[in-house]
Write a protein that holds these residues in place. Structure first.
Motif, short mmCIF file in Angstrom:
data_model
loop_
_atom_site.label_atom_id
_atom_site.label_comp_id
_atom_site.label_asym_id
_atom_site.label_seq_id
_atom_site.Cartn_x
_atom_site.Cartn_y
_atom_site.Cartn_z
N UNK A 50 0.83 -1.21 0.00
CA UNK A 50 0.00 0.00 0.00
C UNK A 50 0.86 1.26 0.00
N UNK A 51 1.91 1.26 0.78
CA UNK A 51 2.80 2.41 0.86
C UNK A 51 3.49 2.66 -0.48
N UNK A 52 3.92 1.60 -1.13
CA UNK A 52 4.63 1.72 -2.41
C UNK A 52 3.72 2.24 -3.51
N UNK A 53 2.46 1.80 -3.52
CA UNK A 53 1.59 2.11 -4.65
C UNK A 53 0.54 3.19 -4.38
N UNK A 54 0.51 3.76 -3.18
CA UNK A 54 -0.53 4.75 -2.86
C UNK A 54 -0.53 5.98 -3.76
N UNK A 55 0.63 6.54 -4.15
CA UNK A 55 0.60 7.71 -5.04
C UNK A 55 -0.23 7.47 -6.31
N UNK A 56 -0.04 6.32 -6.94
CA UNK A 56 -0.79 6.04 -8.15
C UNK A 56 -2.26 5.75 -7.84
N UNK A 57 -2.54 5.26 -6.63
CA UNK A 57 -3.93 5.00 -6.25
C UNK A 57 -4.69 6.31 -6.11
N UNK A 58 -4.04 7.35 -5.59
CA UNK A 58 -4.67 8.67 -5.49
C UNK A 58 -5.00 9.19 -6.89
N UNK A 59 -4.03 9.08 -7.80
CA UNK A 59 -4.23 9.52 -9.18
C UNK A 59 -5.38 8.73 -9.82
N UNK A 60 -5.38 7.42 -9.62
CA UNK A 60 -6.43 6.57 -10.20
C UNK A 60 -7.82 7.01 -9.74
N UNK A 61 -7.97 7.27 -8.44
CA UNK A 61 -9.27 7.67 -7.90
C UNK A 61 -9.75 8.97 -8.53
N UNK A 62 -8.85 9.91 -8.70
CA UNK A 62 -9.23 11.21 -9.27
C UNK A 62 -9.57 11.09 -10.76
N UNK A 63 -8.83 10.29 -11.47
CA UNK A 63 -9.11 10.09 -12.89
C UNK A 63 -10.50 9.50 -13.07
N UNK A 64 -10.84 8.50 -12.25
CA UNK A 64 -12.11 7.80 -12.41
C UNK A 64 -13.30 8.63 -11.92
N UNK A 65 -13.14 9.32 -10.81
CA UNK A 65 -14.27 10.05 -10.23
C UNK A 65 -14.49 11.40 -10.92
N UNK A 66 -13.40 12.10 -11.25
CA UNK A 66 -13.52 13.44 -11.82
C UNK A 66 -13.60 13.43 -13.35
#
Length: 315
Positions: free
Chosen positions: A238-254
């Motif tokens: 989770x720590x390693x991949x969280x930055x891309x997870x934040x980006x993914x959430x914004x791409x999908x929701x916004x």
């Protein structure tokens, strides 16, 4: 067994597949129901600007509970249950690829890394459309001003339609706005998040389990060691991949189209700390997920052993 290890790994060829899939569906549903509220909270934290609505994981939990009730923590859950299909695809791909790679390498790290990444690729191809819809439903209520789509009211009652009526409502809006590609918005970002996450999780899971087995008494149950190794591996991944997870959430929701531009804007507006948004919620959700998943999955494999192999495995 293909390797002599302190903790025996039950391989694909050791399993009764009928039992494996029957028990697997129940296990996957239990895991998703347990951790869904934390997933919803993580999504809202990642999408909000700064701390405009919630100051953190626990603040979000209590605000949602007060304003929307327990049902608010399960917005979008019904449609999310369709990810049971991707869950079965994931574990099947993982086990089959692991078996295939074992023909070329006996290194457990290599087998786990390749199989984990491959399983995530297959699963995300099924999961992303479901995630796109469920995330839009997650953002309704207190978080609705962060998303492009709002639930429209039933003209007779003035209230949004229930359950799958809400799902159809959101799906119709997504299709009208973006067409079929809208259901795969954030697909690349999802692959860049979950393939590394899965590829990192499995090798670290086996690594931590082996290290713990060296420290634990010889009569310590293997399942206990595995249950401890799971959360450690989950926190690492989770720590390693969280930055891309934040980006993914914004791409999908916004409704964004560029992963790179979304990343740049996040850094510009919120700095490097923006890349850690939702990390605590992610670790909190991943801990019970990992424990339930590991205990469930290893128990599932034990229960699914071919009858002639049952007595050969130390539990």
């Amino acid at each position: 067994m293909q390797q002599k290890r302190n903790i025996q790994i039950i391989e694909w060829e050791d399993l009764d597949k009928r039992k494996f899939y029957s028990f697997g569906l129940f296990m996957t549903m239990t895991i998703r129901a347990t951790v869904y509220p934390a997933t919803l909270i993580r999504t809202r934290l990642q999408v909000q600007r700064g701390k405009s609505l919630y100051s953190g994981t626990f603040d979000a939990f209590f605000k949602i509970l007060r304003a929307e009730g327990v049902r608010g923590l399960y917005r979008g859950f019904m449609v999310n249950t369709f990810t049971l299909i991707s869950g079965q695809a994931y574990i099947t791909t993982y086990e089959l690829v692991r078996k295939y790679v074992s023909q070329y390498s006996d290194d457990n790290t290599v087998k786990s890394l390749v199989a984990g990444g491959s399983a995530s690729l297959v699963a995300q191809s099924i999961t992303v459309p479901i995630d796109v819809v469920s995330q839009q439903l997650m953002m309704q209520g207190q978080g609705q001003h962060f998303t492009r789509f709002r639930l429209t009211s039933n003209s007779e009652t003035g209230k949004p339609k229930k359950v799958f009526g809400q799902t159809r409502n959101i799906m119709a809006q997504i299709f009208a706005s973006d067409g079929l590609p809208g259901f795969y918005r954030g697909y690349v970002a999802s692959l860049l998040t979950y393939i590394p996450n899965s590829a990192v999780w499995w090798p670290f899971y086996h690594f931590y389990a082996e290290q713990l087995s060296k420290l634990a008494p010889s009569d310590c149950p293997h399942l206990l060691l595995q249950a401890m190794a799971g959360p450690l591996a989950a926190a690492t991944a989770s720590t390693v991949t969280n930055p891309m997870d934040v980006v993914r959430a914004r791409v999908q929701v916004e409704g964004r189209t560029s992963v790179v531009e979304t990343f740049k804007q996040l850094i510009h507006e919120e700095g490097c700390w923006g890349l850690t948004k939702g990390l605590s919620a992610r670790i909190i959700s991943s801990t019970p997920t990992a424990i339930v998943m590991v205990v469930g999955y290893e128990t599932l494999k034990k229960l699914s052993l071919r009858p002639e192999l049952v007595d050969s495995r130390h539990w």
